[in-house]
Write a protein that holds these residues in place. Structure first.
Motif, PDB file in Angstrom:
ATOM      1  N   TRP A   1      -0.799  -4.046  -7.084  1.00  0.00           N
ATOM      2  CA  TRP A   1      -2.221  -4.158  -6.738  1.00  0.00           C
ATOM      3  C   TRP A   1      -2.623  -5.620  -6.620  1.00  0.00           C
ATOM      4  CZ3 TRP A   1      -5.918  -0.742  -5.332  1.00  0.00           C
ATOM      5  CH2 TRP A   1      -7.231  -1.236  -5.280  1.00  0.00           C
TER       6      TRP A   1
ATOM      7  N   SER B   1       2.513  -0.967 -11.043  1.00  0.00           N
ATOM      8  CA  SER B   1       1.383  -0.662 -10.168  1.00  0.00           C
ATOM      9  C   SER B   1       0.352  -1.784 -10.193  1.00  0.00           C
ATOM     10  CB  SER B   1       0.726   0.658 -10.574  1.00  0.00           C
ATOM     11  OG  SER B   1       1.622   1.724 -10.366  1.00  0.00           O
TER      12      SER B   1
ATOM     13  N   GLU C   1       0.935   4.147  -2.827  1.00  0.00           N
ATOM     14  CA  GLU C   1       0.643   5.544  -2.495  1.00  0.00           C
ATOM     15  C   GLU C   1       1.760   6.484  -2.927  1.00  0.00           C
ATOM     16  OE1 GLU C   1      -0.158   5.305   1.693  1.00  0.00           O
ATOM     17  OE2 GLU C   1      -2.298   5.015   1.363  1.00  0.00           O
ATOM     18  N   GLN C   2       3.006   5.999  -2.905  1.00  0.00           N
ATOM     19  CA  GLN C   2       4.140   6.819  -3.324  1.00  0.00           C
ATOM     20  C   GLN C   2       4.122   7.069  -4.824  1.00  0.00           C
ATOM     21  OE1 GLN C   2       7.587   4.738  -1.935  1.00  0.00           O
ATOM     22  NE2 GLN C   2       7.312   5.395   0.184  1.00  0.00           N
TER      23      GLN C   2
ATOM     24  N   VAL D   1       0.836  -1.204   0.000  1.00  0.00           N
ATOM     25  CA  VAL D   1       0.000   0.000   0.000  1.00  0.00           C
ATOM     26  C   VAL D   1       0.871   1.256   0.000  1.00  0.00           C
ATOM     27  CG1 VAL D   1      -1.653   1.347   1.365  1.00  0.00           C
ATOM     28  CG2 VAL D   1      -1.994  -1.116   1.052  1.00  0.00           C
ATOM     29  N   GLU D   2       1.908   1.249   0.820  1.00  0.00           N
ATOM     30  CA  GLU D   2       2.806   2.404   0.884  1.00  0.00           C
ATOM     31  C   GLU D   2       3.459   2.665  -0.468  1.00  0.00           C
ATOM     32  OE1 GLU D   2       6.966   3.562   3.121  1.00  0.00           O
ATOM     33  OE2 GLU D   2       5.485   2.388   4.225  1.00  0.00           O
TER      34      GLU D   2
END
Length: 67
Positions: free
Chosen positions: A36, A32, A23-24, A19-20
């Motif tokens: 996911w 990505s 988000e970055q 998740v981090e």
């Protein structure tokens, strides 16, 4: 390590890392998407652990009320 052998804590920690990283941002679309998908797999592992824990608690409560 296969997902079946991951502890709840291991899966949760890796999921938080995924998740981090998402988000970055900054990665390619392909990266990505892979992150996911890995996150979805890890979330499933966590859900299985939590479902199993819930079942054990319910069984213990039922045994206690029957006894």
């Amino acid at each position: 390590m296969s997902d079946e052998k991951l502890s709840y804590e291991q899966a949760r920690t890796e999921l938080a890392s995924v998740v981090e990283r998402l988000e970055q941002g900054g990665g390619t679309l392909e990266e990505s998407l892979a992150l996911w998908e890995r996150g979805e797999e890890l979330a499933d592992v966590c859900h299985r652990w939590l479902d199993g824990a819930r079942e054990r608690i319910e069984a213990a409560r039922a045994a206690r009320s029957d006894g």
